[in-house]
Motif scaffolding. Structure first.
Motif, PDB file in Angstrom:
ATOM      1  N   SER A 336       0.830  -1.204   0.000  1.00 21.54           N
ATOM      2  CA  SER A 336       0.000   0.000   0.000  1.00 21.54           C
ATOM      3  C   SER A 336       0.868   1.259   0.000  1.00 21.54           C
ATOM      4  CB  SER A 336      -0.922  -0.003   1.223  1.00 21.54           C
ATOM      5  OG  SER A 336      -1.710   1.163   1.248  1.00 21.54           O
ATOM      6  N   TYR A 337       1.890   1.260   0.844  1.00 22.28           N
ATOM      7  CA  TYR A 337       2.784   2.413   0.933  1.00 22.28           C
ATOM      8  C   TYR A 337       3.581   2.578  -0.356  1.00 22.28           C
ATOM      9  CZ  TYR A 337       6.225   5.623   2.963  1.00 22.28           C
ATOM     10  OH  TYR A 337       7.024   6.702   3.234  1.00 22.28           O
ATOM     11  N   TYR A 338       4.021   1.443  -0.927  1.00 23.71           N
ATOM     12  CA  TYR A 338       4.797   1.477  -2.162  1.00 23.71           C
ATOM     13  C   TYR A 338       3.913   1.083  -3.343  1.00 23.71           C
ATOM     14  CZ  TYR A 338       8.927   1.952   0.785  1.00 23.71           C
ATOM     15  OH  TYR A 338       9.845   2.412   1.692  1.00 23.71           O
ATOM     16  N   ASN A 339       2.858   1.837  -3.524  1.00 22.96           N
ATOM     17  CA  ASN A 339       1.934   1.603  -4.633  1.00 22.96           C
ATOM     18  C   ASN A 339       2.413   2.408  -5.843  1.00 22.96           C
ATOM     19  OD1 ASN A 339      -0.332   2.053  -6.478  1.00 22.96           O
ATOM     20  ND2 ASN A 339      -1.594   1.085  -4.913  1.00 22.96           N
ATOM     21  N   PRO A 340       2.811   1.759  -6.926  1.00 16.88           N
ATOM     22  CA  PRO A 340       3.418   2.486  -8.049  1.00 16.88           C
ATOM     23  C   PRO A 340       2.456   3.403  -8.788  1.00 16.88           C
ATOM     24  CG  PRO A 340       3.084   0.185  -8.625  1.00 16.88           C
ATOM     25  CD  PRO A 340       2.772   0.303  -7.167  1.00 16.88           C
ATOM     26  N   TRP A 341       1.151   3.172  -8.677  1.00 16.76           N
ATOM     27  CA  TRP A 341       0.189   4.050  -9.338  1.00 16.76           C
ATOM     28  C   TRP A 341      -0.090   5.301  -8.509  1.00 16.76           C
ATOM     29  CZ3 TRP A 341      -0.516  -1.314  -9.277  1.00 16.76           C
ATOM     30  CH2 TRP A 341      -0.339  -1.937 -10.522  1.00 16.76           C
ATOM     31  N   ARG A 342      -0.060   5.168  -7.191  1.00 17.03           N
ATOM     32  CA  ARG A 342      -0.314   6.328  -6.331  1.00 17.03           C
ATOM     33  C   ARG A 342       0.970   7.048  -5.933  1.00 17.03           C
ATOM     34  NH1 ARG A 342      -4.123   2.891  -3.390  1.00 17.03           N
ATOM     35  NH2 ARG A 342      -2.605   2.760  -1.692  1.00 17.03           N
ATOM     36  N   ASN A 343       2.045   6.308  -5.753  1.00 21.88           N
ATOM     37  CA  ASN A 343       3.301   6.886  -5.266  1.00 21.88           C
ATOM     38  C   ASN A 343       4.485   6.444  -6.128  1.00 21.88           C
ATOM     39  OD1 ASN A 343       1.974   7.934  -2.805  1.00 21.88           O
ATOM     40  ND2 ASN A 343       1.803   5.774  -2.287  1.00 21.88           N
ATOM     41  N   PRO A 344       4.500   6.829  -7.406  1.00 13.70           N
ATOM     42  CA  PRO A 344       5.571   6.351  -8.294  1.00 13.70           C
ATOM     43  C   PRO A 344       6.970   6.794  -7.857  1.00 13.70           C
ATOM     44  CG  PRO A 344       4.277   8.093  -9.339  1.00 13.70           C
ATOM     45  CD  PRO A 344       3.541   7.701  -8.104  1.00 13.70           C
ATOM     46  N   GLU A 345       7.094   8.018  -7.335  1.00 13.53           N
ATOM     47  CA  GLU A 345       8.426   8.494  -6.924  1.00 13.53           C
ATOM     48  C   GLU A 345       8.940   7.687  -5.734  1.00 13.53           C
ATOM     49  OE1 GLU A 345       8.329  12.643  -6.209  1.00 13.53           O
ATOM     50  OE2 GLU A 345       7.827  13.166  -8.296  1.00 13.53           O
ATOM     51  N   ARG A 346       8.057   7.415  -4.800  1.00 18.54           N
ATOM     52  CA  ARG A 346       8.442   6.639  -3.617  1.00 18.54           C
ATOM     53  C   ARG A 346       8.879   5.230  -4.016  1.00 18.54           C
ATOM     54  NH1 ARG A 346       3.650   6.359   0.393  1.00 18.54           N
ATOM     55  NH2 ARG A 346       4.132   8.572   0.576  1.00 18.54           N
ATOM     56  N   VAL A 347       8.132   4.635  -4.925  1.00 11.95           N
ATOM     57  CA  VAL A 347       8.467   3.279  -5.366  1.00 11.95           C
ATOM     58  C   VAL A 347       9.776   3.277  -6.153  1.00 11.95           C
ATOM     59  CG1 VAL A 347       7.681   1.301  -6.721  1.00 11.95           C
ATOM     60  CG2 VAL A 347       6.034   2.652  -5.437  1.00 11.95           C
ATOM     61  N   THR A 348       9.974   4.305  -6.963  1.00  8.13           N
ATOM     62  CA  THR A 348      11.214   4.390  -7.740  1.00  8.13           C
ATOM     63  C   THR A 348      12.433   4.477  -6.821  1.00  8.13           C
ATOM     64  OG1 THR A 348      10.042   5.491  -9.551  1.00  8.13           O
ATOM     65  CG2 THR A 348      12.438   5.691  -9.520  1.00  8.13           C
ATOM     66  N   GLN A 349      12.324   5.267  -5.781  1.00  6.08           N
ATOM     67  CA  GLN A 349      13.436   5.390  -4.830  1.00  6.08           C
ATOM     68  C   GLN A 349      13.721   4.048  -4.151  1.00  6.08           C
ATOM     69  OE1 GLN A 349      12.317   8.536  -2.143  1.00  6.08           O
ATOM     70  NE2 GLN A 349      12.653  10.158  -3.664  1.00  6.08           N
ATOM     71  N   ARG A 350      12.693   3.365  -3.742  1.00  7.85           N
ATOM     72  CA  ARG A 350      12.865   2.071  -3.097  1.00  7.85           C
ATOM     73  C   ARG A 350      13.437   1.047  -4.083  1.00  7.85           C
ATOM     74  NH1 ARG A 350      13.704  -0.605   1.690  1.00  7.85           N
ATOM     75  NH2 ARG A 350      12.881  -2.728   1.552  1.00  7.85           N
ATOM     76  N   ARG A 351      12.944   1.060  -5.327  1.00  9.65           N
ATOM     77  CA  ARG A 351      13.479   0.151  -6.341  1.00  9.65           C
ATOM     78  C   ARG A 351      14.960   0.407  -6.575  1.00  9.65           C
ATOM     79  NH1 ARG A 351      12.791   1.500 -12.540  1.00  9.65           N
ATOM     80  NH2 ARG A 351      14.314   3.006 -11.762  1.00  9.65           N
ATOM     81  N   ASP A 352      15.324   1.677  -6.672  1.00 10.95           N
ATOM     82  CA  ASP A 352      16.727   2.019  -6.914  1.00 10.95           C
ATOM     83  C   ASP A 352      17.617   1.605  -5.740  1.00 10.95           C
ATOM     84  OD1 ASP A 352      15.874   3.033  -9.286  1.00 10.95           O
ATOM     85  OD2 ASP A 352      16.073   5.145  -8.731  1.00 10.95           O
ATOM     86  N   LEU A 353      17.055   1.639  -4.530  1.00  9.55           N
ATOM     87  CA  LEU A 353      17.808   1.160  -3.369  1.00  9.55           C
ATOM     88  C   LEU A 353      18.096  -0.339  -3.506  1.00  9.55           C
ATOM     89  CD1 LEU A 353      19.022   1.374  -0.533  1.00  9.55           C
ATOM     90  CD2 LEU A 353      16.696   1.077   0.384  1.00  9.55           C
ATOM     91  N   VAL A 354      17.089  -1.102  -3.928  1.00  4.89           N
ATOM     92  CA  VAL A 354      17.287  -2.540  -4.140  1.00  4.89           C
ATOM     93  C   VAL A 354      18.352  -2.777  -5.204  1.00  4.89           C
ATOM     94  CG1 VAL A 354      16.177  -4.687  -4.868  1.00  4.89           C
ATOM     95  CG2 VAL A 354      14.916  -3.066  -3.442  1.00  4.89           C
ATOM     96  N   LEU A 355      18.317  -2.008  -6.281  1.00  5.73           N
ATOM     97  CA  LEU A 355      19.318  -2.142  -7.335  1.00  5.73           C
ATOM     98  C   LEU A 355      20.712  -1.795  -6.828  1.00  5.73           C
ATOM     99  CD1 LEU A 355      17.282  -0.588 -10.308  1.00  5.73           C
ATOM    100  CD2 LEU A 355      17.950  -2.987 -10.062  1.00  5.73           C
ATOM    101  N   LYS A 356      20.789  -0.781  -5.964  1.00  4.72           N
ATOM    102  CA  LYS A 356      22.089  -0.396  -5.405  1.00  4.72           C
ATOM    103  C   LYS A 356      22.660  -1.502  -4.525  1.00  4.72           C
ATOM    104  CE  LYS A 356      24.432   3.279  -2.836  1.00  4.72           C
ATOM    105  NZ  LYS A 356      24.263   4.551  -2.087  1.00  4.72           N
ATOM    106  N   LEU A 357      21.802  -2.136  -3.760  1.00  8.31           N
ATOM    107  CA  LEU A 357      22.248  -3.261  -2.931  1.00  8.31           C
ATOM    108  C   LEU A 357      22.737  -4.421  -3.793  1.00  8.31           C
ATOM    109  CD1 LEU A 357      19.446  -3.226  -0.191  1.00  8.31           C
ATOM    110  CD2 LEU A 357      21.831  -2.494   0.065  1.00  8.31           C
TER     111      LEU A 357
END
Length: 783
Positions: A336-357
């Motif tokens: 719910s918090y990381y919903n890509p349709w409602r919060n695309p910027e938030r999800v993008t940041q979290r996705r990029d963190l996973v990629l960085k790891l």
């Protein structure tokens, strides 16, 4: 005088007193130290007993939990829904399928266009070729691995199918069906089970590096992770990191409630330890990745990465890019918090963190990382597993109940193979949404599209809102069919070639028919005009009422009713009264489609069906339908009736289609009921029979005829689903007769005439008719 004690006695007395004092002192000391020793012994004993009791409780609880875990893990872990697939497209050399049609199919199946296909689900295309890697799939016949093929087309269709890299040609290739959705399971959770060996390794790496680095090293619980999380949370001043392992999360999701208490946390840890002891790490990981909650599709909770890939990207999990897989892992923290349709910027940041790891852990190169973080989220337009086809699914459930019965048990992961064509269904839905609102207010509609030869239902719409699971007008709305009854009347006549043919003259003059109770019925043509005399094929093409009534009464009402039942209409719904000849027969769009399928296939009735096969999770086939057709009416009569319906498109009530689709040689029939309450059209091309109805639920005037309403919706459908040319092979005993049209409208046989019509020459008398100087046969047949 007092007696004096001797010194010896004095010493004895003193000694005695001293001893007594020592005893008293010792006694006092004994009294003071004895309770302390007893308390120590008691406390020690109590602790031992309590420890033994705790151990006993832990053992008992452990045995109980172990039993619960084993019952769950060693049986079916989840209630799995029945997955529904569309029809399987079979490609064969020589098939009249166009290059554009195959590209459209790949688009619907979400194949990706690339320069050079390298993995399943990719294709490239030139003007005459398509190179593709067909996905592996478990068909009804068994598992078929990925296939790298080259399709070559010419003007007539598919020319050949070649194997890329292996050489040689294939006689056919099955393209995997589209997943349409799921039938109900026993819970609101939906998932697609994906075994460990089919889970992408980079997805596993992303999950572990983000959620549980020590997964393969701890025993279900990681004290180090708990301490690390506490330190991070203290430094942040809030809870930013959890110390639960994947095993603990699995324990919580599968066996415990979501309450946040110390007791729940202790049970979670205990279950995690048991899980880790009893099962392999890969088994636990497989369970977790199929259990984890990833979002909602309507009222359904989506669990597992397999279905999560469909929810967000509408693609199989194994075809997702690394950035898309990283986004799925990002969503795990909170869908719910990381919903890509409602919060695309938030999800993008979290996705990029996973990629960085992943980069820091050595799972990605710097170049791969830069490419991944540069991409957008690329999620589909809305959260959904598949587009909804509630009307079609209702028919599917009915057939499952009929053919599979008790063998169909919800929740055990059955695979249902349907006959639905995603292209036809999509085209029908788009046409309804665009066209019907432009035709009027408060209108409802229904469509049934079936394969012309096999009777397999390719599309179904039950109302003006195709995605709404309400009243299914395609199956359950009985409405008067109006002029759609006329082809059955004319077919009844053409089945008797000794009396009737396409050039037979019919009277188009005012008539009166008396009823059994003295009433008088005066049928009229729609335009209130009369032509005097009209050829039979023109009467059908122009949908004239009066000639139809004259013909029907001459043939006989019982014969017309028998023809209708042979075509597929239920006999109970056909009243044997003259008004039946003009459509006072109420049928559903489904029943109407069955009638015209029989006509359009040369008189061979193939029962309409939506269900092709059902198999269980092990691949065992519970039910399989084999298309079958039986000759119900004479092939020649059905062929001639279809020929007349082609003229309805060329010059009759369906001529709106001709200018746009003259090349397709379509056949069609309009239908309009009294006061324009019902607007009908049935169209036939080389591939499909489509029935369209438009009306109002309150049975009021729509202001539409068959031509101005249902025909326009069918035309809108064809604009999206390009028709195939309707080519009818001539049956045996059919010949060509030449005519000259007279001033009255009557056709006269003339061997030098310029007009030609096909004729059922049943006894072969027409073959040399023009060489017959006496013209006896001509006189009998045409005069």
């Amino acid at each position: 005088m007092a007696e004096r004690k001797s010194p010896a006695k004095k010493r004895t007395s003193a000694k005695t007193k001293t001893t007594t004092r020592k005893r008293r002192a010792t006694k006092k000391r004994t009294v003071k130290t004895k309770p302390s020793r007893r308390w120590g012994r008691w406390l020690f004993g109590f602790t031992v007993k309590l420890s033994l009791l705790a151990i006993a409780v832990l053992v008992v609880v452990g045995i109980y939990l172990d039993g619960v875990i084993r019952d769950r893990f060693e049986g079916q872990l989840w209630h799995l829904p029945s997955v529904v697939y569309g029809r399987v497209l079979t490609l064969q050399p020589g098939q009249s399928i166009s290059h554009a049609a195959v590209l459209k199919e790949l688009e619907v199946l979400r194949y990706q266009k690339v320069a050079t296909p390298r993995r399943p689900g990719e294709y490239s295309a030139s003007s005459t070729r398509i190179e593709m890697i067909r996905r592996p799939f478990e068909f009804v016949e068994g598992f078929d691995p990925e296939r790298h093929i080259m399709l070559t087309f010419n003007d007539s269709g598919l020319q050949k199918i070649e194997r890329v890299g292996q050489g040689g040609q294939l006689g056919f290739i099955n393209i995997e069906p589209k997943m349409l959705g799921m039938l109900e399971s026993r819970s609101e959770e939906q998932r697609l089970f994906v075994p460990r060996e089919q889970l992408p390794e980079v997805l596993i790496d992303a999950l572990l590096v983000t959620e549980d680095r020590d997964f393969y090293h701890h025993d279900g619980v990681s004290p180090l992770a708990i301490v690390r999380a506490m330190l991070v949370n203290v430094q942040a001043g809030r809870t930013v990191q959890g110390g639960s392992t994947l095993t603990q999360q699995l324990a919580k999701n599968m066996f415990l409630s979501r309450e946040r208490t110390l007791w729940r946390k202790l049970r979670e840890a205990y279950i995690a330890i048991i899980l880790d002891y009893r099962y392999s790490k890969d088994s636990i990981l497989e369970a977790y990745m199929n259990e984890v909650y990833l979002g909602q599709s309507g009222a359904d909770a989506i669990h597992g990465f397999g279905l999560g890939a469909r929810l967000y990207f509408d693609r199989p999990l194994e075809e997702l890019r690394v950035d898309q897989l990283a986004m799925l892992v990002a969503v795990v923290k909170g869908p719910s918090y990381y919903n890509p349709w409602r919060n695309p910027e938030r999800v993008t940041q979290r996705r990029d963190l996973v990629l960085k790891l992943l980069l820091e852990n050595g799972n990605l190169t710097a170049g791969e990382y830069e490419q991944a973080v540069s991409r957008g989220l690329d999620v589909q337009s809305q959260a959904r597993i598949a587009s909804r086809q509630p009307a079609y699914f209702q028919q599917l459930r009915r057939e499952i109940n009929t053919h599979v019965g008790d063998n169909f048990e919800p929740g055990i992961g059955l695979r249902v193979f349907s006959t639905l064509d995603p292209l036809s269904q999509q085209s029908a839905e788009q046409a309804v949404r665009q066209m019907v609102p432009n035709l009027g207010k408060n209108l409802e509609t229904a469509m049934v599209v079936a394969d012309r030869r096999s009777g397999e239902i390719r599309a179904m719409i039950g109302g003006v809102n195709p995605g709404y699971a309400g009243f299914n007008r395609a199956l359950d709305a009985r409405r008067p069919i109006g002029s759609l009854v006329k082809p059955a009347v004319y077919l009844s006549a053409l089945a008797d070639p000794s009396r009737y043919h396409l050039g037979t003259t019919l009277d188009d003059k005012p008539i009166q028919l008396k009823g059994s109770q003295g009433s008088v019925w005066q049928p009229r043509n729609y335009d209130r005009k009369f032509s005097g005399e009209v050829p039979l094929y023109q009467a059908l093409a122009r949908s004239l009422n009066v000639p139809t009534v004259n013909l029907g009464m001459a043939v006989g009402l019982e014969q017309v009713k028998q023809t209708m039942t042979e075509l597929g209409a239920p006999a109970a719904e056909i009243p044997t009264v003259p008004a039946m000849l003009l459509g006072s027969v109420s049928l559903t769009p489904y029943e109407t489609t069955q009638m015209f399928q029989t006509i359009g296939s040369g008189g061979q009735r193939a029962p309409l069906t939506a269900l092709r096969a059902v198999s269980d999770i092990e691949g065992n086939v519970l039910y399989q339908f084999w298309p079958r057709a039986s000759q119900q009416v004479p092939e020649q009569a059905a062929w001639l009736t279809t020929f007349a319906m082609k003229h309805a498109v060329v010059s009759g009530t369906g001529r709106r289609l001709h200018s746009q689709y003259a090349w397709a040689a379509l056949a069609g029939k309009t239908g309009t009921t009294d006061n324009n309450r019902d607007s009908w059209f049935v169209g036939i091309d080389g591939r499909e029979v489509a029935t369209v109805w438009i009306g109002k639920d309150d049975n009021s005037d729509t202001g539409l005829t068959g031509s101005s309403g249902a025909l326009r919706l069918y035309q809108s459908y064809l604009e999206r689903r390009v028709p195939e040319r309707l080519q009818l092979s001539w049956p045996a005993q059919l010949s060509t007769a030449k005519y000259t049209k007279q001033q009255s409208g009557r056709l006269k046989l003339d061997c030098r005439g310029k007009m030609e019509l096909p004729v059922w020459d049943k006894d072969g008398e027409l073959k040399d008719a023009c060489n017959d100087p006496l013209g006896g046969f001509i006189q009998r047949l045409f005069n």
